[in-house]
Design a protein around this motif. Sequence first.
Motif, mmCIF file in Angstrom:
data_model
loop_
_atom_site.group_PDB
_atom_site.id
_atom_site.type_symbol
_atom_site.label_atom_id
_atom_site.label_comp_id
_atom_site.label_asym_id
_atom_site.label_seq_id
_atom_site.Cartn_x
_atom_site.Cartn_y
_atom_site.Cartn_z
ATOM 1 N N ARG A 35 -45.702 -82.874 49.808
ATOM 2 C CA ARG A 35 -45.081 -81.692 50.022
ATOM 3 C C ARG A 35 -44.758 -81.516 51.355
ATOM 4 O O ARG A 35 -43.904 -80.920 51.843
ATOM 5 C CB ARG A 35 -46.032 -80.451 49.571
ATOM 6 C CG ARG A 35 -47.201 -80.389 50.399
ATOM 7 C CD ARG A 35 -48.361 -79.445 49.584
ATOM 8 N NE ARG A 35 -48.165 -78.419 49.878
ATOM 9 C CZ ARG A 35 -48.847 -77.264 48.998
ATOM 10 N NH1 ARG A 35 -49.530 -77.685 48.302
ATOM 11 N NH2 ARG A 35 -48.640 -76.123 49.429
ATOM 12 N N ALA A 36 -45.757 -82.210 52.374
ATOM 13 C CA ALA A 36 -45.352 -82.507 53.845
ATOM 14 C C ALA A 36 -44.686 -83.620 54.255
ATOM 15 O O ALA A 36 -44.802 -83.868 55.582
ATOM 16 C CB ALA A 36 -47.079 -82.286 54.318
ATOM 17 N N ALA A 37 -43.918 -84.028 53.470
ATOM 18 C CA ALA A 37 -43.214 -85.279 53.850
ATOM 19 C C ALA A 37 -41.800 -85.063 54.521
ATOM 20 O O ALA A 37 -41.397 -83.860 54.481
ATOM 21 C CB ALA A 37 -42.652 -86.278 52.540
ATOM 22 N N ARG A 67 -44.042 -81.089 43.588
ATOM 23 C CA ARG A 67 -43.004 -80.113 43.060
ATOM 24 C C ARG A 67 -42.369 -79.233 44.111
ATOM 25 O O ARG A 67 -41.436 -78.810 44.232
ATOM 26 C CB ARG A 67 -43.707 -79.200 41.979
ATOM 27 C CG ARG A 67 -44.575 -78.193 42.696
ATOM 28 C CD ARG A 67 -45.232 -77.339 41.670
ATOM 29 N NE ARG A 67 -46.706 -76.972 42.343
ATOM 30 C CZ ARG A 67 -47.160 -75.786 42.125
ATOM 31 N NH1 ARG A 67 -46.726 -75.032 41.050
ATOM 32 N NH2 ARG A 67 -48.256 -75.275 42.428
ATOM 33 N N ASP A 68 -43.197 -78.875 45.331
ATOM 34 C CA ASP A 68 -42.435 -78.194 46.310
ATOM 35 C C ASP A 68 -41.205 -78.793 47.132
ATOM 36 O O ASP A 68 -40.684 -77.873 47.716
ATOM 37 C CB ASP A 68 -43.843 -78.017 47.247
ATOM 38 C CG ASP A 68 -44.831 -76.869 46.782
ATOM 39 O OD1 ASP A 68 -44.496 -76.313 45.701
ATOM 40 O OD2 ASP A 68 -45.715 -76.846 47.569
ATOM 41 N N ALA A 72 -35.276 -80.455 46.507
ATOM 42 C CA ALA A 72 -34.575 -81.021 47.741
ATOM 43 C C ALA A 72 -34.599 -82.257 47.690
ATOM 44 O O ALA A 72 -33.392 -82.974 48.289
ATOM 45 C CB ALA A 72 -35.238 -80.483 49.201
ATOM 46 N N PHE A 73 -35.420 -83.139 47.288
ATOM 47 C CA PHE A 73 -35.486 -84.771 47.341
ATOM 48 C C PHE A 73 -34.989 -85.306 46.078
ATOM 49 O O PHE A 73 -34.127 -86.375 46.505
ATOM 50 C CB PHE A 73 -37.127 -85.008 47.759
ATOM 51 C CG PHE A 73 -37.242 -86.482 47.766
ATOM 52 C CD1 PHE A 73 -36.847 -87.066 49.033
ATOM 53 C CD2 PHE A 73 -37.754 -87.210 46.898
ATOM 54 C CE1 PHE A 73 -37.030 -88.545 49.081
ATOM 55 C CE2 PHE A 73 -37.705 -88.665 46.837
ATOM 56 C CZ PHE A 73 -37.304 -89.183 48.480
ATOM 57 N N ARG A 95 -35.911 -84.652 35.037
ATOM 58 C CA ARG A 95 -34.355 -84.880 34.208
ATOM 59 C C ARG A 95 -33.688 -83.380 34.318
ATOM 60 O O ARG A 95 -32.472 -83.300 34.469
ATOM 61 C CB ARG A 95 -34.693 -85.033 32.705
ATOM 62 C CG ARG A 95 -35.160 -86.497 32.398
ATOM 63 C CD ARG A 95 -35.115 -86.729 30.928
ATOM 64 N NE ARG A 95 -35.648 -85.835 29.969
ATOM 65 C CZ ARG A 95 -36.934 -85.800 29.863
ATOM 66 N NH1 ARG A 95 -37.890 -86.470 30.178
ATOM 67 N NH2 ARG A 95 -37.331 -84.853 28.793
ATOM 68 N N ARG A 96 -34.571 -82.075 34.643
ATOM 69 C CA ARG A 96 -34.061 -80.894 35.010
ATOM 70 C C ARG A 96 -33.233 -81.021 36.342
ATOM 71 O O ARG A 96 -32.102 -80.500 36.526
ATOM 72 C CB ARG A 96 -34.988 -79.823 35.102
ATOM 73 C CG ARG A 96 -35.370 -79.419 33.728
ATOM 74 C CD ARG A 96 -36.070 -77.871 33.836
ATOM 75 N NE ARG A 96 -37.279 -78.096 34.452
ATOM 76 C CZ ARG A 96 -38.527 -78.651 33.708
ATOM 77 N NH1 ARG A 96 -38.481 -78.906 32.594
ATOM 78 N NH2 ARG A 96 -39.689 -78.594 34.481
ATOM 79 N N LEU A 97 -33.754 -82.002 37.040
ATOM 80 C CA LEU A 97 -33.151 -82.055 38.500
ATOM 81 C C LEU A 97 -32.032 -83.268 38.760
ATOM 82 O O LEU A 97 -31.116 -83.098 39.297
ATOM 83 C CB LEU A 97 -34.078 -82.220 39.498
ATOM 84 C CG LEU A 97 -35.210 -81.134 39.854
ATOM 85 C CD1 LEU A 97 -36.347 -81.339 40.562
ATOM 86 C CD2 LEU A 97 -34.381 -79.848 40.480
#
Length: 170
Positions: A35-37, A67-68, A72-73, A95-97
């Motif tokens: 999440r902090a990447a 998940r956070d 975006a990724f 698969r949703r994204l």
Amino acid sequence: VIPRGGEQLIRRVCAEARMPVLKHFTGNCHVYVDRAADLPMALGILVNAKCQRMGVCNAAESLLVHRDVADAFLPAAARALGDRGVEIVGDAATRRLVPAAGAATAADFAAEFLGPKISVAVVDSLDAAIDHVNRHGSRHTDAIVTADRDAAARFARRVDTAVAVSYTHL
């Protein structure tokens, strides 16, 4: 999937060697995007880790995304990998994204593909990522991309792997 002949060759060398031999049969290596990447950095690392040489035992075969940052990724990662001919199979959240992704099986999460295919899972926490790697990994090489030094240190301590790589941008 690892060619059967490759594993047979390794086993024969080990059985007939007259000196100590280091061996490793498979390389299901993970990249975990925390999440902090730094997401552009994570994308570059992922593409390099998967696409530079797909047929080597330390190529990325599995991608885990917190998940956070998944919204975006993952679409950007899917485009970058797709541009290089990499097939994505993933869990329901993936698969949703990434609607073009296929459904991953338990075997996919443990596979060494040695080619243009990667398994992807969205995880709820660093601990979930560590558990996933320890359950499905081959104990070869696993990486975390994060700007959180504590998360990097915890990953390196808890992941059962020969090489734990931390990519940080501080």
